[in-house]
Scaffold this motif. Structure first.
Motif, PDB file in Angstrom:
ATOM      1  N   ALA A  97       0.823  -1.210   0.000  1.00  0.00           N
ATOM      2  CA  ALA A  97       0.000   0.000   0.000  1.00  0.00           C
ATOM      3  C   ALA A  97       0.858   1.262   0.000  1.00  0.00           C
ATOM      4  CB  ALA A  97      -0.929   0.000   1.222  1.00  0.00           C
ATOM      5  N   VAL A  98       1.990   1.230   0.698  1.00  0.00           N
ATOM      6  CA  VAL A  98       2.896   2.385   0.734  1.00  0.00           C
ATOM      7  C   VAL A  98       3.552   2.585  -0.626  1.00  0.00           C
ATOM      8  CG1 VAL A  98       5.029   3.292   1.736  1.00  0.00           C
ATOM      9  CG2 VAL A  98       3.316   2.201   3.207  1.00  0.00           C
ATOM     10  N   ILE A  99       4.025   1.500  -1.226  1.00  0.00           N
ATOM     11  CA  ILE A  99       4.671   1.588  -2.532  1.00  0.00           C
ATOM     12  C   ILE A  99       3.691   2.094  -3.586  1.00  0.00           C
ATOM     13  CG2 ILE A  99       5.741   0.239  -4.371  1.00  0.00           C
ATOM     14  CD1 ILE A  99       6.858  -1.620  -2.186  1.00  0.00           C
ATOM     15  N   ALA A 100       2.488   1.527  -3.594  1.00  0.00           N
ATOM     16  CA  ALA A 100       1.485   1.921  -4.589  1.00  0.00           C
ATOM     17  C   ALA A 100       1.086   3.379  -4.428  1.00  0.00           C
ATOM     18  CB  ALA A 100       0.260   1.021  -4.474  1.00  0.00           C
ATOM     19  N   ARG A 101       0.980   3.827  -3.187  1.00  0.00           N
ATOM     20  CA  ARG A 101       0.595   5.223  -2.966  1.00  0.00           C
ATOM     21  C   ARG A 101       1.694   6.177  -3.425  1.00  0.00           C
ATOM     22  NH1 ARG A 101      -3.394   7.787  -0.730  1.00  0.00           N
ATOM     23  NH2 ARG A 101      -3.117   9.911   0.051  1.00  0.00           N
ATOM     24  N   ALA A 102       2.939   5.826  -3.171  1.00  0.00           N
ATOM     25  CA  ALA A 102       4.051   6.674  -3.604  1.00  0.00           C
ATOM     26  C   ALA A 102       4.092   6.786  -5.123  1.00  0.00           C
ATOM     27  CB  ALA A 102       5.368   6.105  -3.075  1.00  0.00           C
ATOM     28  N   VAL A 103       3.916   5.672  -5.801  1.00  0.00           N
ATOM     29  CA  VAL A 103       3.928   5.678  -7.272  1.00  0.00           C
ATOM     30  C   VAL A 103       2.737   6.463  -7.807  1.00  0.00           C
ATOM     31  CG1 VAL A 103       3.812   4.218  -9.329  1.00  0.00           C
ATOM     32  CG2 VAL A 103       5.198   3.504  -7.369  1.00  0.00           C
ATOM     33  N   TRP A 104       1.586   6.285  -7.180  1.00  0.00           N
ATOM     34  CA  TRP A 104       0.377   7.019  -7.604  1.00  0.00           C
ATOM     35  C   TRP A 104       0.561   8.527  -7.439  1.00  0.00           C
ATOM     36  CZ3 TRP A 104      -3.418   9.450  -4.232  1.00  0.00           C
ATOM     37  CH2 TRP A 104      -4.558   9.897  -4.910  1.00  0.00           C
TER      38      TRP A 104
ATOM     39  N   THR B 239      -2.865  -2.725  -8.306  1.00  0.00           N
ATOM     40  CA  THR B 239      -1.686  -2.695  -7.417  1.00  0.00           C
ATOM     41  C   THR B 239      -1.764  -3.738  -6.314  1.00  0.00           C
ATOM     42  OG1 THR B 239      -2.712  -0.969  -6.030  1.00  0.00           O
ATOM     43  CG2 THR B 239      -1.322  -0.246  -7.869  1.00  0.00           C
ATOM     44  N   GLY B 240      -2.867  -4.437  -6.214  1.00  0.00           N
ATOM     45  CA  GLY B 240      -3.015  -5.455  -5.177  1.00  0.00           C
ATOM     46  C   GLY B 240      -3.206  -4.872  -3.793  1.00  0.00           C
ATOM     47  N   THR B 241      -3.781  -3.648  -3.725  1.00  0.00           N
ATOM     48  CA  THR B 241      -3.983  -3.004  -2.415  1.00  0.00           C
ATOM     49  C   THR B 241      -5.458  -2.825  -2.109  1.00  0.00           C
ATOM     50  OG1 THR B 241      -3.795  -0.818  -3.475  1.00  0.00           O
ATOM     51  CG2 THR B 241      -1.796  -1.787  -2.543  1.00  0.00           C
ATOM     52  N   ALA B 242      -6.327  -3.505  -2.855  1.00  0.00           N
ATOM     53  CA  ALA B 242      -7.761  -3.390  -2.611  1.00  0.00           C
ATOM     54  C   ALA B 242      -8.092  -3.965  -1.244  1.00  0.00           C
ATOM     55  CB  ALA B 242      -8.556  -4.110  -3.688  1.00  0.00           C
TER      56      ALA B 242
ATOM     57  N   THR C  22      14.580   6.025  -3.119  1.00  0.00           N
ATOM     58  CA  THR C  22      13.803   4.783  -3.068  1.00  0.00           C
ATOM     59  C   THR C  22      12.513   4.945  -3.853  1.00  0.00           C
ATOM     60  OG1 THR C  22      14.718   4.160  -0.909  1.00  0.00           O
ATOM     61  CG2 THR C  22      12.627   3.162  -1.541  1.00  0.00           C
ATOM     62  N   ILE C  23      11.890   6.108  -3.727  1.00  0.00           N
ATOM     63  CA  ILE C  23      10.660   6.377  -4.473  1.00  0.00           C
ATOM     64  C   ILE C  23      10.946   6.362  -5.970  1.00  0.00           C
ATOM     65  CG2 ILE C  23       8.839   8.082  -4.904  1.00  0.00           C
ATOM     66  CD1 ILE C  23       9.252   9.020  -1.986  1.00  0.00           C
ATOM     67  N   ARG C  24      12.107   6.881  -6.365  1.00  0.00           N
ATOM     68  CA  ARG C  24      12.495   6.838  -7.781  1.00  0.00           C
ATOM     69  C   ARG C  24      12.568   5.390  -8.278  1.00  0.00           C
ATOM     70  NH1 ARG C  24      15.553  10.587 -10.458  1.00  0.00           N
ATOM     71  NH2 ARG C  24      16.488  11.366  -8.510  1.00  0.00           N
TER      72      ARG C  24
ATOM     73  N   LYS D  16      10.385   0.748 -11.314  1.00  0.00           N
ATOM     74  CA  LYS D  16      10.064  -0.680 -11.348  1.00  0.00           C
ATOM     75  C   LYS D  16       8.562  -0.933 -11.380  1.00  0.00           C
ATOM     76  CE  LYS D  16      10.445  -4.982  -8.751  1.00  0.00           C
ATOM     77  NZ  LYS D  16      11.006  -5.665  -7.555  1.00  0.00           N
ATOM     78  N   PHE D  17       7.831  -0.399 -10.415  1.00  0.00           N
ATOM     79  CA  PHE D  17       6.420  -0.726 -10.296  1.00  0.00           C
ATOM     80  C   PHE D  17       5.546   0.085 -11.253  1.00  0.00           C
ATOM     81  CE2 PHE D  17       8.177  -2.097  -6.210  1.00  0.00           C
ATOM     82  CZ  PHE D  17       7.677  -3.383  -6.154  1.00  0.00           C
ATOM     83  N   GLY D  18       5.999   1.275 -11.636  1.00  0.00           N
ATOM     84  CA  GLY D  18       5.222   2.058 -12.585  1.00  0.00           C
ATOM     85  C   GLY D  18       4.998   1.296 -13.873  1.00  0.00           C
ATOM     86  N   ARG D  19       6.030   0.643 -14.361  1.00  0.00           N
ATOM     87  CA  ARG D  19       5.927  -0.153 -15.584  1.00  0.00           C
ATOM     88  C   ARG D  19       4.960  -1.329 -15.386  1.00  0.00           C
ATOM     89  NH1 ARG D  19      10.856  -1.293 -15.905  1.00  0.00           N
ATOM     90  NH2 ARG D  19      10.771  -3.334 -14.885  1.00  0.00           N
ATOM     91  N   ASP D  20       5.046  -1.988 -14.228  1.00  0.00           N
ATOM     92  CA  ASP D  20       4.157  -3.115 -13.951  1.00  0.00           C
ATOM     93  C   ASP D  20       2.700  -2.662 -13.878  1.00  0.00           C
ATOM     94  OD1 ASP D  20       6.378  -4.733 -13.825  1.00  0.00           O
ATOM     95  OD2 ASP D  20       6.496  -4.712 -11.628  1.00  0.00           O
ATOM     96  N   TYR D  21       2.457  -1.561 -13.175  1.00  0.00           N
ATOM     97  CA  TYR D  21       1.093  -1.056 -13.045  1.00  0.00           C
ATOM     98  C   TYR D  21       0.527  -0.659 -14.412  1.00  0.00           C
ATOM     99  CZ  TYR D  21       2.280  -0.534  -8.041  1.00  0.00           C
ATOM    100  OH  TYR D  21       2.655  -0.750  -6.741  1.00  0.00           O
TER     101      TYR D  21
END
Length: 234
Positions: free
Chosen positions: A16-23, A230-233, A50-52, A57-62
Motif C-alpha cells: 500500500a505504501v509503494i502503490a501510494r508513492a507511485v500514484w 496494485t493489489g492493495t484493494a 527509493t521512491i524513484r 520498477k512498479f510504474g511499468r508493472d502497473y
C-alpha cells in the motif's frame, strides 16, 4: 475485478505504501522530494531515491495492467508532436490521442520527418488493430506523406484549429518536465510517458462526462481499479 500479478517480494515496505508513492508521483505534478515529504507527514520514512526506484520498477508493472480503451473503427485520431530538449539535443515526442483526449500512443524520436510520422502510424495500427474513421493533424506536411503510404483510405483533415485536442494533451507533460528539471535521456522520457499517460488515461474523465457527479463516479471507479491493479484493494 482484475487480480493483481505485481510481486512485492524482497521489499520491506507494504504494498500500500509503494502503490501510494507511485500514484502520487505519476498522478500529480509532484517531485520525488515532495512525495517523500507527503509520506513523511503520514509517518512513513523513505528516501526520494527509493521512491524513484519504485516509480521505475512498479510504474511499468502497473501501467501494463491498467485498463485500456477498446479500439473503434469510428474513432478519430488526433496527431501532434512536441519538441523536448534532452542533454542539449532536440528530440520530438510524437503523440496520438482520440476524441476524448485519451492517449493512444506516444513515441520519442530524434527526427521530425516523414519516416518519424510513419513510425507513429505503424505503431498505432499495430496497437489499435483497426483503422480510424478520420485522422486530424496540423499542417505539418510529413503527416500527409506518411498517411498516403500507410493509410491511404483514411480521411485526413489538416488544420491547426482542429487539432487543439492533441496540442492540449502536451500540457500536463510540459508541467512535469519543469518540475523534474528536464529528462536525462530519450529512454527515460519514453519510460516516464508510458506510465504517466496510462495513469492519466485512467483517472482523467473523458470529455463527454461534464457533470460533477459523472466526474466523481469516474474517479471512484478509477481508484477502485488502481487498487485492484496494485493489489492493495481492501
Amino acid at each position: 475485478m482484475i487480480e493483481s500479478t505485481v510481486s512485492y517480494k524482497r521489499h520491506r515496505f507494504p504494498s500500500a505504501v509503494i502503490a501510494r508513492a507511485v500514484w502520487l508521483y505519476f498522478r500529480f505534478p509532484l517531485s520525488l522530494r515532495l512525495v517523500e515529504e507527503m509520506l513523511l507527514e503520514r509517518g512513513i520514512v523513505v528516501s526520494y531515491e527509493t521512491i524513484r526506484c519504485w516509480a521505475k520498477k512498479f510504474g511499468r508493472d502497473y501501467a501494463g495492467l491498467l485498463r485500456r480503451k477498446a479500439p473503434s473503427p469510428n474513432d478519430v485520431w488526433h496527431l501532434d508532436e512536441v519538441v523536448i530538449t534532452i542533454g542539449g539535443k532536440t528530440h520530438w515526442l510524437w503523440r496520438a490521442v482520440d476524441r476524448d483526449g485519451y492517449v493512444l500512443d506516444e513515441i520519442v524520436q530524434a527526427r521530425r520527418n516523414t519516416k518519424a510520422a510513419r513510425r507513429l502510424l505503424t505503431r498505432l495500427m499495430k496497437k489499435q488493430g483497426c483503422l480510424p474513421k478520420r485522422i486530424v493533424t496540423d499542417k505539418l506536411r510529413f503527416y500527409g506523406a506518411a498517411l498516403r503510404q500507410i493509410m491511404p483510405t483514411v480521411e485526413h483533415r489538416s488544420h491547426k484549429g482542429l487539432n487543439n485536442r492533441a496540442e492540449n494533451s502536451h500540457l500536463p507533460l510540459r508541467k512535469r518536465e519543469r518540475i523534474m528539471q528536464r529528462f536525462r535521456s530519450p529512454g527515460a522520457l519514453q519510460r516516464f510517458t508510458s506510465v504517466f499517460s496510462a495513469v492519466r488515461n485512467l483517472f482523467v474523465p473523458p470529455r463527454s462526462k461534464h457533470s460533477a457527479i459523472a466526474v466523481h463516479l469516474h474517479r471512484i471507479r478509477a481508484i477502485a481499479h488502481w487498487r485492484a491493479v496494485t493489489g492493495t484493494a481492501a
